[in-house]
Design a protein around this motif. Structure first.
Motif, mmCIF file in Angstrom:
data_model
loop_
_atom_site.group_PDB
_atom_site.id
_atom_site.type_symbol
_atom_site.label_atom_id
_atom_site.label_comp_id
_atom_site.label_asym_id
_atom_site.label_seq_id
_atom_site.Cartn_x
_atom_site.Cartn_y
_atom_site.Cartn_z
ATOM 1 N N TYR A 247 29.236 41.535 25.075
ATOM 2 C CA TYR A 247 29.478 40.019 25.131
ATOM 3 C C TYR A 247 30.986 39.661 25.209
ATOM 4 O O TYR A 247 31.399 38.867 25.961
ATOM 5 C CB TYR A 247 28.667 39.425 24.049
ATOM 6 N N ALA A 248 31.666 40.027 24.021
ATOM 7 C CA ALA A 248 32.930 39.542 23.762
ATOM 8 C C ALA A 248 33.930 40.031 24.906
ATOM 9 O O ALA A 248 34.689 39.409 25.260
ATOM 10 C CB ALA A 248 33.466 40.086 22.392
ATOM 11 N N TRP A 249 33.440 41.301 25.246
ATOM 12 C CA TRP A 249 34.456 41.787 26.393
ATOM 13 C C TRP A 249 34.035 41.170 27.590
ATOM 14 O O TRP A 249 35.081 40.677 28.553
ATOM 15 C CB TRP A 249 34.132 43.341 26.765
ATOM 16 N N LEU A 250 32.839 40.674 28.130
ATOM 17 C CA LEU A 250 32.470 40.038 29.321
ATOM 18 C C LEU A 250 33.177 38.675 29.175
ATOM 19 O O LEU A 250 33.593 38.197 30.379
ATOM 20 C CB LEU A 250 31.041 40.080 29.303
ATOM 21 N N ASP A 251 33.026 37.944 28.107
ATOM 22 C CA ASP A 251 33.620 36.856 28.002
ATOM 23 C C ASP A 251 35.260 36.575 28.307
ATOM 24 O O ASP A 251 35.585 35.362 29.149
ATOM 25 C CB ASP A 251 33.407 36.054 26.434
ATOM 26 N N VAL A 252 35.879 37.662 28.060
ATOM 27 C CA VAL A 252 37.319 37.561 28.471
ATOM 28 C C VAL A 252 37.426 37.951 29.876
ATOM 29 O O VAL A 252 38.196 37.222 30.716
ATOM 30 C CB VAL A 252 38.168 38.506 27.434
ATOM 31 N N ARG A 253 36.541 39.060 30.317
ATOM 32 C CA ARG A 253 36.745 39.459 31.834
ATOM 33 C C ARG A 253 36.305 38.212 32.785
ATOM 34 O O ARG A 253 36.948 38.300 33.812
ATOM 35 C CB ARG A 253 35.638 40.431 31.953
ATOM 36 N N LEU A 254 35.164 37.321 32.324
ATOM 37 C CA LEU A 254 35.012 36.384 33.530
ATOM 38 C C LEU A 254 35.808 35.234 33.382
ATOM 39 O O LEU A 254 35.604 34.165 34.073
ATOM 40 C CB LEU A 254 33.136 35.995 32.843
ATOM 41 N N ALA A 255 36.573 34.966 32.526
ATOM 42 C CA ALA A 255 37.566 33.737 32.420
ATOM 43 C C ALA A 255 38.387 33.528 33.903
ATOM 44 O O ALA A 255 38.980 34.355 34.250
ATOM 45 C CB ALA A 255 38.599 34.056 31.420
ATOM 46 N N GLY A 256 37.998 32.284 34.367
ATOM 47 C CA GLY A 256 38.503 32.232 35.600
ATOM 48 C C GLY A 256 37.757 32.660 36.936
ATOM 49 O O GLY A 256 38.454 32.547 38.140
ATOM 50 N N ARG A 257 36.805 33.477 36.771
ATOM 51 C CA ARG A 257 35.992 33.838 37.672
ATOM 52 C C ARG A 257 34.558 33.102 38.009
ATOM 53 O O ARG A 257 33.942 32.673 37.133
ATOM 54 C CB ARG A 257 35.631 35.565 37.496
ATOM 55 N N GLU A 258 34.018 33.226 39.186
ATOM 56 C CA GLU A 258 33.045 32.870 39.525
ATOM 57 C C GLU A 258 31.713 33.738 39.272
ATOM 58 O O GLU A 258 30.751 33.693 38.701
ATOM 59 C CB GLU A 258 32.816 31.915 41.078
ATOM 60 N N TRP A 259 32.374 34.998 39.833
ATOM 61 C CA TRP A 259 31.219 36.081 39.906
ATOM 62 C C TRP A 259 31.938 37.223 38.986
ATOM 63 O O TRP A 259 33.141 37.259 38.666
ATOM 64 C CB TRP A 259 30.938 36.466 41.121
ATOM 65 N N ALA A 260 31.321 38.482 39.226
ATOM 66 C CA ALA A 260 31.812 39.341 38.447
ATOM 67 C C ALA A 260 33.208 40.069 38.843
ATOM 68 O O ALA A 260 33.922 40.577 38.192
ATOM 69 C CB ALA A 260 30.622 40.494 38.007
ATOM 70 N N CYS A 261 33.179 39.873 40.315
ATOM 71 C CA CYS A 261 34.350 40.793 40.756
ATOM 72 C C CYS A 261 34.837 39.778 41.795
ATOM 73 O O CYS A 261 34.473 38.859 42.285
ATOM 74 C CB CYS A 261 33.996 41.988 41.498
ATOM 75 N N SER A 262 36.162 39.922 42.111
ATOM 76 C CA SER A 262 36.832 39.013 43.158
ATOM 77 C C SER A 262 36.337 39.100 44.671
ATOM 78 O O SER A 262 36.619 38.274 45.417
ATOM 79 C CB SER A 262 38.359 39.618 43.214
ATOM 80 N N HIS A 263 35.345 40.080 44.888
ATOM 81 C CA HIS A 263 34.757 40.165 46.226
ATOM 82 C C HIS A 263 33.947 38.796 46.487
ATOM 83 O O HIS A 263 33.703 38.470 47.661
ATOM 84 C CB HIS A 263 34.096 41.611 46.250
ATOM 85 N N GLY A 264 33.416 38.316 45.457
ATOM 86 C CA GLY A 264 32.493 37.248 45.494
ATOM 87 C C GLY A 264 31.059 37.671 44.987
ATOM 88 O O GLY A 264 31.050 38.938 44.260
ATOM 89 N N PHE A 265 29.911 37.252 45.157
ATOM 90 C CA PHE A 265 28.462 37.893 44.940
ATOM 91 C C PHE A 265 28.645 39.189 45.214
ATOM 92 O O PHE A 265 28.524 39.572 46.315
ATOM 93 C CB PHE A 265 27.642 36.876 45.255
ATOM 94 N N SER A 266 28.033 40.188 44.671
ATOM 95 C CA SER A 266 28.276 41.609 44.855
ATOM 96 C C SER A 266 27.089 42.197 44.232
ATOM 97 O O SER A 266 26.299 41.702 43.362
ATOM 98 C CB SER A 266 29.514 42.283 44.431
ATOM 99 N N MET A 267 27.115 43.645 44.376
ATOM 100 C CA MET A 267 26.103 44.380 43.625
ATOM 101 C C MET A 267 26.217 44.256 42.112
ATOM 102 O O MET A 267 25.272 44.506 41.519
ATOM 103 C CB MET A 267 26.268 45.909 44.154
ATOM 104 N N ALA A 268 27.405 44.012 41.826
ATOM 105 C CA ALA A 268 27.740 43.927 40.180
ATOM 106 C C ALA A 268 26.722 42.784 39.724
ATOM 107 O O ALA A 268 26.497 42.634 38.623
ATOM 108 C CB ALA A 268 29.143 43.698 39.898
#
Length: 216
Positions: A136-157
């Motif tokens: 959870y802590a890692w994801l909170d940092v990863r997701l800052a400034g993102r709408e979805w998990a990756c820059s591609h947009g909504f994806s398999m992730a």
């Protein structure tokens, strides 16, 4: 073309495949594994009896990630879920594995210790909770400034993230101190492809051994 999907509406990994179908607006026939005879039919395609399994013209496609990859190859023009760029695709695949291995797996460990008929192992449940707190802590940092998990947009992730975080928050609530992650989960839940899975699973909430919360 008729796809058959051996699945259950409450299963997190089945959601993952179903979300991809919904995103691409592809029809499938749900072969409900609880119905009489369906599990026997599933085992003819996959003797382990694990689901989801997609059957296309008699040929099985096994495991949720592989199903999404297959649908993307067959119907890439419909809401691509894996980017054509190899570097971006690698990031999507990494995050897909992260949600399966580091969110779904420890969540399931907590849930398994609450299943009827077993002797609970509090230490195993505690390890699952600790693992979720860490990711959870890692994801909170990863997701800052993102709408979805990756820059591609909504994806398999995100197909992987939606069920993983939905049930993980039931088993180990995401603290208010992780606002980016909580907001991401809310965005996932509101997306029509995910909301459709949430509603489809609603009649089965009594299956959740920890007791489904009065929310979502």
């Amino acid at each position: 073309m008729t796809y058959q999907l051996y699945a259950h509406p409450f299963s997190s990994y089945c959601w993952k495949a179903m979300i991809a179908f919904h995103e691409k607006n592809l029809h499938y026939e749900l072969e409900m594994v609880e119905n009489p005879g369906v599990m026997a039919a599933l085992k003819r395609h996959w003797p382990l009896g694990k689901f989801p399994v997609l059957v296309d013209d008699g040929a099985p496609v096994i495991e949720a990630t592989t199903i999404i990859e297959y649908l993307d190859l067959r119907h890439y023009e419909r809401a691509p879920l894996i980017p054509a760029n190899a570097i971006d695709a690698l990031d999507v695949r990494f995050m897909d594995r992260l949600f399966d291995n580091h969110v779904m797996t420890p969540m399931q460990a907590i849930v398994n210790e609450a299943l009827p008929g077993i002797t609970p192992d509090p230490a195993r449940a505690a390890r699952g909770a600790e693992a979720l707190d860490t990711i959870y802590a890692w994801l909170d940092v990863r997701l800052a400034g993102r709408e979805w998990a990756c820059s591609h947009g909504f994806s398999m992730a995100d197909c992987a993230a939606a069920p993983a975080l939905f049930y993980a928050d039931w088993a180990r609530p995401i603290p208010d101190t992780f606002p980016e992650l909580r907001a991401y989960r809310a965005r996932l839940n509101a997306r029509p492809s995910v909301a459709r899975c949430i509603e489809g699973a609603r009649p089965y909430r009594h299956y959740f051994p920890l007791g489904a919360p009065e929310r979502d």
